[in-house]
Design an enzyme around this catalytic site. Structure first.
Site, mmCIF file in Angstrom:
data_model
loop_
_atom_site.group_PDB
_atom_site.id
_atom_site.type_symbol
_atom_site.label_atom_id
_atom_site.label_comp_id
_atom_site.label_asym_id
_atom_site.label_seq_id
_atom_site.Cartn_x
_atom_site.Cartn_y
_atom_site.Cartn_z
ATOM 1 N N GLU A 1 0.329 -0.571 -4.953
ATOM 2 C CA GLU A 1 -0.840 0.268 -5.197
ATOM 3 C C GLU A 1 -0.435 1.505 -5.992
ATOM 4 O O GLU A 1 0.610 2.108 -5.729
ATOM 5 C CB GLU A 1 -1.456 0.675 -3.859
ATOM 6 C CG GLU A 1 -2.735 1.482 -3.982
ATOM 7 C CD GLU A 1 -3.244 1.927 -2.631
ATOM 8 O OE1 GLU A 1 -3.786 3.038 -2.546
ATOM 9 O OE2 GLU A 1 -3.096 1.168 -1.664
ATOM 10 N N SER B 1 4.922 7.205 -6.217
ATOM 11 C CA SER B 1 5.661 8.464 -6.234
ATOM 12 C C SER B 1 6.766 8.382 -7.284
ATOM 13 O O SER B 1 7.044 7.311 -7.839
ATOM 14 C CB SER B 1 6.263 8.738 -4.859
ATOM 15 O OG SER B 1 7.227 7.748 -4.537
ATOM 16 N N ALA C 1 0.841 -1.200 0.000
ATOM 17 C CA ALA C 1 0.000 0.000 0.000
ATOM 18 C C ALA C 1 0.875 1.248 0.000
ATOM 19 O O ALA C 1 0.810 2.069 -0.902
ATOM 20 C CB ALA C 1 -0.931 -0.003 1.212
ATOM 21 N N CYS C 2 1.712 1.409 1.012
ATOM 22 C CA CYS C 2 2.691 2.493 1.077
ATOM 23 C C CYS C 2 4.061 1.888 1.318
ATOM 24 O O CYS C 2 4.184 0.891 2.034
ATOM 25 C CB CYS C 2 2.366 3.468 2.206
ATOM 26 S SG CYS C 2 0.885 4.451 1.936
ATOM 27 N N ILE C 3 5.073 2.500 0.748
ATOM 28 C CA ILE C 3 6.441 2.016 0.942
ATOM 29 C C ILE C 3 7.352 3.222 1.077
ATOM 30 O O ILE C 3 7.194 4.220 0.367
ATOM 31 C CB ILE C 3 6.882 1.091 -0.222
ATOM 32 C CG1 ILE C 3 8.277 0.517 0.042
ATOM 33 C CG2 ILE C 3 6.815 1.804 -1.559
ATOM 34 C CD1 ILE C 3 8.649 -0.596 -0.921
ATOM 35 N N LEU C 4 8.277 3.148 2.019
ATOM 36 C CA LEU C 4 9.158 4.287 2.280
ATOM 37 C C LEU C 4 10.473 3.807 2.875
ATOM 38 O O LEU C 4 10.496 2.981 3.784
ATOM 39 C CB LEU C 4 8.490 5.256 3.259
ATOM 40 C CG LEU C 4 9.370 6.399 3.775
ATOM 41 C CD1 LEU C 4 9.633 7.422 2.674
ATOM 42 C CD2 LEU C 4 8.740 7.076 4.986
ATOM 43 N N GLY D 1 20.552 0.964 -1.138
ATOM 44 C CA GLY D 1 20.059 -0.342 -1.552
ATOM 45 C C GLY D 1 18.920 -0.872 -0.702
ATOM 46 O O GLY D 1 18.421 -1.977 -0.949
ATOM 47 N N GLY E 1 15.834 0.389 -0.425
ATOM 48 C CA GLY E 1 14.541 0.463 -1.105
ATOM 49 C C GLY E 1 14.247 -0.803 -1.889
ATOM 50 O O GLY E 1 13.148 -1.366 -1.806
#
Length: 482
Positions: free
Chosen positions: A373, A377, A338-341, A350, A352
């Site tokens: 999703e 960005s 859903a969200c990734i950071l 590396g 990410g």
């Protein structure tokens, strides 16, 4: 009738209003750049919210005011507050074009119901420098733990097909049709942002030994807005307005890792699975932190239907958060993220791609195809495209000469959806026409990219160190916490 932008060649500080475009001197660099004024406020003298006492009749003093500017042609994450003395008053000012209002309001143009707590909605007014747009919000008092409860802020996860409740007294209000059409249907909920979210309300965060500049608006309580530095506990993510309060908290805080189950450990990297329904305050504070660096996605405060997978760097004195991704417990669209950071202080290391790879390892364990999703960005899209390309090339290069493989085979082996596989192969130029049909064939640029990738050391997930089974949830664990 078409309105035009008015140019003013000579003006004073009183002429500068929200929406104006003018040249501003970039702090530190001294370069003059075109910028749009998004907000105006009085200059704060200290971290307690006191204003600079310049004296009576000093409204014309440029340093009495600060201006939040968006640099023209630059990314939004570079928006910042500048002092009034940085404005170039000797150059032209572009006055915003007036908005044309409709002559008659058509009641049929609005449907739906108003927000349940309209008095808490964020608002901003477009006035002059001496009646600047002021974000207003009725946050309730923060508890001793400083975690934000669902009643302390009115942002609530919206459903696109909310039916009117005949017993609900709030159904008399109306919402624009266009706004209803833009409402998302699942996941982390991309939501049309109110005008106030264009203005970054926090300047810097201190997490552990790192001091980070924020990128975007995050709905922290209003009493913490516009502090020079907001101090966060790097383990429990509680936030404090002063270093003294943080130091006092650290002497009492016993948490040394995310409050969940450790499901992966290899070398110094660990992953923890945190259930949003069991760790509400911690997950909400994590969402507030991530919103400082994610512009278009937010979980708001309804974290109950989500799982959070937090990547940590282990040390002898605790596990430090590197990044995380959230995942719906049950996704109708089969999203695996859903969200990734990745936190800014650990980017370009590396981590990410390691988060992305871990999300697909979980999809393989579930026996499903997964995709993040949308929309992603700009940095997220670059990361995913790079991971998809590297994964597909590694698979193709591992095949024997003359071996045949289809998009379905690639999707099944990598858990990447057919659409993402097709898009990536098209970008890499792997589709070739052969005897009236399309085939997948490696080209020189793809082989060169693979050779470069092979000679580069990178972090990888070791599936044998993953201790995880797909969780099964009861019906009440899948509901939103309205």
């Amino acid at each position: 009738m078409v309105s035009t932008t008015k140019l003013i060649s000579t003006h004073t500080i009183q002429n500068v209003r929200v929406g104006c475009k003018m040249y501003v001197r970039s702090p530190g660099e001294g370069e003059e750049r075109l910028a749009e004024i998004l907000s105006i406020r009085e200059t704060l003298a200290n971290s307690h919210g006191s204003y600079i006492p310049i004296g009576a009749g000093s409204d014309t003093h440029p340093d009495k005011w600060e201006y939040f500017v968006h640099w023209d042609t630059f990314n939004k994450r570079l928006d910042q507050w500048v002092p009034g003395s940085s404005l170039i008053l000797s150059r032209e000012l572009q006055w915003p074009s007036p908005k044309l209002s409709s002559a008659k309001h058509n009641p049929s143009d609005t449907v739906g119901k108003a927000p349940r707590f309209p008095s808490r909605a964020l608002t901003a007014t477009h006035n002059s420098a001496f009646g600047s747009p002021t974000p207003t919000s009725s946050f309730s008092d923060v508890s001793a733990s400083h975690s934000v409860t669902s009643s302390s802020y009115s942002l609530k996860r919206k459903l696109p097909h909310d039916e009117e409740d005949p017993e609900d007294p709030d159904t008399e209000g109306k919402v624009d049709v266009e706004e209803l059409k833009e409402l998302p249907t699942s996941g982390s909920m991309t939501f049309p942002k109110p005008e106030v979210t264009r203005v970054k309300n926090l300047n810097r965060l201190q997490i552990g030994k790192y001091e980070i500049e924020t990128w975007y608006f995050s709905p922290y309580p209003i009493e913490y807005a516009h502090l020079p530095i907001l101090y966060l506990c790097e383990f429990c993510l509680l936030f404090f307005p002063s270093l003294m309060m943080l130091s006092r908290h650290r002497r009492k805080c016993s948490l040394l890792h995310p409050p969940g189950n450790e499901i992966y450990r290899y070398e110094e990297i660990s992953f923890f699975e945190v259930d949003g329904s069991r760790q509400l305050p911690w997950c909400r504070n994590l969402c507030l932190l991530s919103k400082c660096f994610l512009d278009h996605k937010t979980l708001y405060y309804d974290v109950t239907p989500f799982l959070f997978y937090v990547m940590c760097l282990r040390h002898s004195f605790g596990c430090h958060i590197l990044g995380y991704f959230s995942k719906e417990k049950e996704s109708a669209a089969n999203y695996n993220v859903a969200c990734i950071l990745t936190l800014p202080q650990y980017q370009r290391g590396g981590y990410g791609k390691l988060l992305i790879e871990f999300s697909y390892e979980l999809s393989k364990k579930e026996g499903k195809l997964g995709s993040p999703e949308k929309p992603l960005s700009d940095l997220g899209l670059l990361g995913y495209r790079s991971y998809w390309a590297d994964t597909i090339l590694e698979l193709l290069m591992s095949l024997d000469d003359g071996a045949k493989i289809s998009i379905d085979d690639i999707a099944r082996r990598t858990s990447i959806t057919h659409a993402d596989v097709s898009t990536t192969c098209d970008i890499l130029g792997l589709f070739k026409s052969y005897k009236g049909s399309s085939i997948i064939a490696l080209n020189k640029s793809a082989v060169a990219r693979y050779e470069k990738l092979r000679n580069k050391s990178k972090r990888q997930i070791k599936p044998e160190h993953l201790r995880w089974k797909p969780p099964v949830f009861a019906r009440d664990q899948l509901q939103f916490g309205f």
